[in-house]
Write an enzyme that holds these catalytic residues in place. Structure first.
Site, PDB file in Angstrom:
ATOM      1  N   GLU A 108      -4.583  -2.166 -31.233  1.00  0.00           N
ATOM      2  CA  GLU A 108      -3.695  -3.269 -31.668  1.00  0.00           C
ATOM      3  C   GLU A 108      -2.759  -3.731 -30.549  1.00  0.00           C
ATOM      4  O   GLU A 108      -1.539  -3.804 -30.736  1.00  0.00           O
ATOM      5  CB  GLU A 108      -2.893  -2.848 -32.911  1.00  0.00           C
ATOM      6  CG  GLU A 108      -3.777  -2.600 -34.105  1.00  0.00           C
ATOM      7  CD  GLU A 108      -3.039  -2.451 -35.436  1.00  0.00           C
ATOM      8  OE1 GLU A 108      -1.809  -2.300 -35.448  1.00  0.00           O
ATOM      9  OE2 GLU A 108      -3.720  -2.505 -36.478  1.00  0.00           O
ATOM     10  N   GLU A 153     -10.158  -0.284 -38.661  1.00  0.00           N
ATOM     11  CA  GLU A 153      -9.088   0.072 -39.610  1.00  0.00           C
ATOM     12  C   GLU A 153      -9.194  -0.873 -40.796  1.00  0.00           C
ATOM     13  O   GLU A 153      -9.082  -2.097 -40.621  1.00  0.00           O
ATOM     14  CB  GLU A 153      -7.687  -0.068 -38.985  1.00  0.00           C
ATOM     15  CG  GLU A 153      -7.352   1.032 -38.009  1.00  0.00           C
ATOM     16  CD  GLU A 153      -5.912   0.991 -37.523  1.00  0.00           C
ATOM     17  OE1 GLU A 153      -5.016   0.593 -38.301  1.00  0.00           O
ATOM     18  OE2 GLU A 153      -5.703   1.358 -36.358  1.00  0.00           O
TER      19      GLU A 153
HETATM   20  O1  AHR Z   1      -3.229   3.086 -39.952  1.00  0.00           O
HETATM   21  C1  AHR Z   1      -1.867   2.950 -39.795  1.00  0.00           C
HETATM   22  C2  AHR Z   1      -1.498   2.046 -38.620  1.00  0.00           C
HETATM   23  O2  AHR Z   1      -1.855   0.732 -38.922  1.00  0.00           O
HETATM   24  C3  AHR Z   1      -2.199   2.320 -37.321  1.00  0.00           C
HETATM   25  O3  AHR Z   1      -1.569   3.306 -36.587  1.00  0.00           O
HETATM   26  C4  AHR Z   1      -2.126   1.007 -36.624  1.00  0.00           C
HETATM   27  O4  AHR Z   1      -3.188   0.798 -35.745  1.00  0.00           O
HETATM   28  C5  AHR Z   1      -2.061  -0.015 -37.749  1.00  0.00           C
HETATM   29  O5  AHR Z   1      -1.022  -0.914 -37.571  1.00  0.00           O
END
Ligand code: AHR
Length: 518
Positions: free
Chosen positions: A173, A292
């Site tokens: 990210e 994610e």
């Molecule tokens: O999964 C929780 C968080 O969400 C992770 O660390 C990040 O990559 C995202 O913002």
């Protein structure tokens, strides 16, 4: 509700589900590692401190690949802190989650855990506070057989054989202001390219994922993907996508519609990746790593930062989202979205695995149990192997507005004609199965479903179950771990190549058929 009709044909496929589509994620975050998968002294822990009850549930969940060690955490992580004699490892402040990390658990322990869990390890490198040099050294430490300082260091640490880790994420990210050392697309594109080059020079068999946008709501979304891919195109195989579905607005119909925005997100990123390929006159196709995804909103970071627990605690109880029945439904919709893009989404990671926004919860020294979202994931991972078939869905729909705050400002996505049925069919030709996944998003009406399975003969029902609870707020807890769980679906009838079923309102259903070609 009127009859909802679906038409599929054995010959009309979208693509094979890659086993990596069924991955998950372990971050140094709250109690995901410490007190989650690692808890020496727990009655079920083995001699490495891995909780046996959690390992058992991970196997039942069917996760295939595991991303580690972050997440936001990785952008400040020095991998060297997590290897070598445990007693010498430093305690460090983790600025991502405002915690203290003891570094008791590091890369080698993670790889050992993956071997026990029978999952493929996937590593993310720190492209926040570190760079390509640290990344290529980590690749050498992990994957180089022997005879160099770093590979021999691994051997000295007790891991004689190389770990042979194939899938690597180039940071995490990097477009997000919450990230340590956020970057512009150009800064990241250049840094990721240089890291990728060196990592692949050390091990040419690596598969690399560049960071896409942190979500479709980012202001830089779209342009970020284009610029990053223009830099990294020749050096990576994947671009990442992240999405957390929410019900901030307490608006269940919009929440259940939101997985359709994952469809849009995927299709847009495919278009951008292919546009970059076109500009480069390249036949290479960048695949998507949805590394994610989940439902997450109750315990999400707010404008006052992450500090929900004072001080710099070790393994705090943070992000311990308790998932209810409606979360499982939205989550099931997300599973269908991933399945239906099996041609381009070749990897996906449920974020996360244990305790922190997770399908598995644990009590310290006590029980481990399944949250509601455990069930759709296990269905998808265990039964979703094969070729996803194109489905023509004729369903009544509804219009709504999905609320997804952007930088804490109000932001709505209008959604028109969202079909009440969200559906996927997966054909496992080798095993002779077709599995149907169906989400009835209508909150009060049962759905009379008709599925026409062209090109199949001799269909028989193997099993069918549904996840349904009249109380959309029902949850599983340590004391009542079975409040929400699948029950048999009795309404399935088969006549030739036609199937009918009645789906309960607000339900997730899975129908497993034995099927031979016509
Ligand atoms: O999964 C929780 C968080 O969400 C992770 O660390 C990040 O990559 C995202 O913002």
């Amino acid at each position: 509700m009127r009859d909802v009709k679906v038409l599929v044909h054995r010959e009309f496929g979208i693509g094979e589900t890659d086993p990596r589509l069924f991955g998950a994620f372990v971050e140094h975050l709250g109690r995901c590692v410490y007190g989650g998968l690692y808890e020496p002294g727990h009655p079920t822990a083995n001699n490495k401190g891995f909780r046996g009850d959690v390992l058992k549930l991970v196997k039942e969940l069917g996760a295939t690949i595991m991303r580690y060690p972050g997440g936001n955490f990785v952008s400040g992580y020095d991998w060297e802190d997590g290897v070598g004699p445990v007693e010498k490892r430093p305690k460090r402040l983790d600025l991502a989650w405002l915690s203290t990390d003891t570094n008791e658990f590091g890369t080698n322990e993670f790889v050992d855990w993956c071997r026990e869990a029978n999952v493929e390890p996937m590593l993310a490198v720190n492209l926040g506070t570190r760079d390509g040099d640290a990344a290529r050294r980590l690749v050498e430490y992990c994957n180089f057989p022997s005879g160099t300082a770093l590979s021999d260091l691994r051997r000295e640490h007790g891991w004689e054989k190389p770990h042979d880790i194939k899938f690597w994420c180039l940071g995490n990210e990097m477009d997000g202001p919450w990230q340590m050392e956020t970057k512009t697309a150009v800064e990241y594109g250049r840094k990721a390219t240089e890291a990728a080059k060196m990592m692949k020079w050390v091990d040419p068999t690596l598969e690399l994922a560049a960071c896409g946008s942190s979500s479709r709501s980012m202001d830089t979304y779209g342009e970020w993907e284009r610029v990053v891919l223009e830099h990294t195109f020749e050096h990576v195989e994947y671009i990442s996508l992240h999405t957390y579905l929410n019900n901030y607005a307490d608006d269940t119909p919009s929440f259940l519609a939101s997985p359709d925005l994952m469809d849009t997100f995927i299709e847009e990123v495919v278009a951008i990746a292919d546009a970059v390929a076109a500009k480069k006159r390249s036949s290479k196709r960048i695949m998507l790593s949805f590394d994610e995804w989940n439902v997450w909103y109750r315990t999400r970071r707010r404008s006052d930062g992450n500090r929900t627990v004072p001080g710099w605690p070790v393994a705090p109880h943070i992000l311990e989202e308790v998932y209810d029945m409606q979360d499982a439904l939205a989550f099931g919709g997300a599973c269908i979205s991933l399945l239906n893009h099996a041609d381009r989404v070749k990897c996906a990671c449920l974020a996360q695995l244990v305790n922190a926004i997770a399908p598995i919860m644990t009590d310290e020294g006590g029980a481990a149990w399944r949250q509601t979202i455990f069930f759709p994931f296990a269905d998808m991972a265990n039964l979703g192997r094969g070729e996803v078939l194109r489905a023509k869905v004729d369903s009544p729909g509804y219009s709504t507005r999905y609320y997804d705050p952007r930088d804490h400002a109000d932001n709505y996505f209008p959604m028109d004609n969202v079909p009440y049925l969200k559906f996927s069919a997966v054909h496992d030709a080798k095993g002779g199965h077709v599995t149907l996944f169906a989400l009835n998003r209508h909150l009060s009406e049962t759905m009379p479903l008709q599925v026409d399975l062209k090109g199949f003969a001799g269909i028989t029902l193997e099993k069918a179950h549904q996840l349904h609870n009249g109380d959309l707020k029902a949850v599983n807890t340590a004391k009542s771990p079975d409040t929400v769980k699948p029950t048999d679906l009795h309404s399935v009838k088969i006549d030739g190549d036609k199937l009918t079923a009645t789906l309960a309102p607000a339900s997730w259903s899975v129908i497993r058929l034995a099927a031979k070609p016509a």
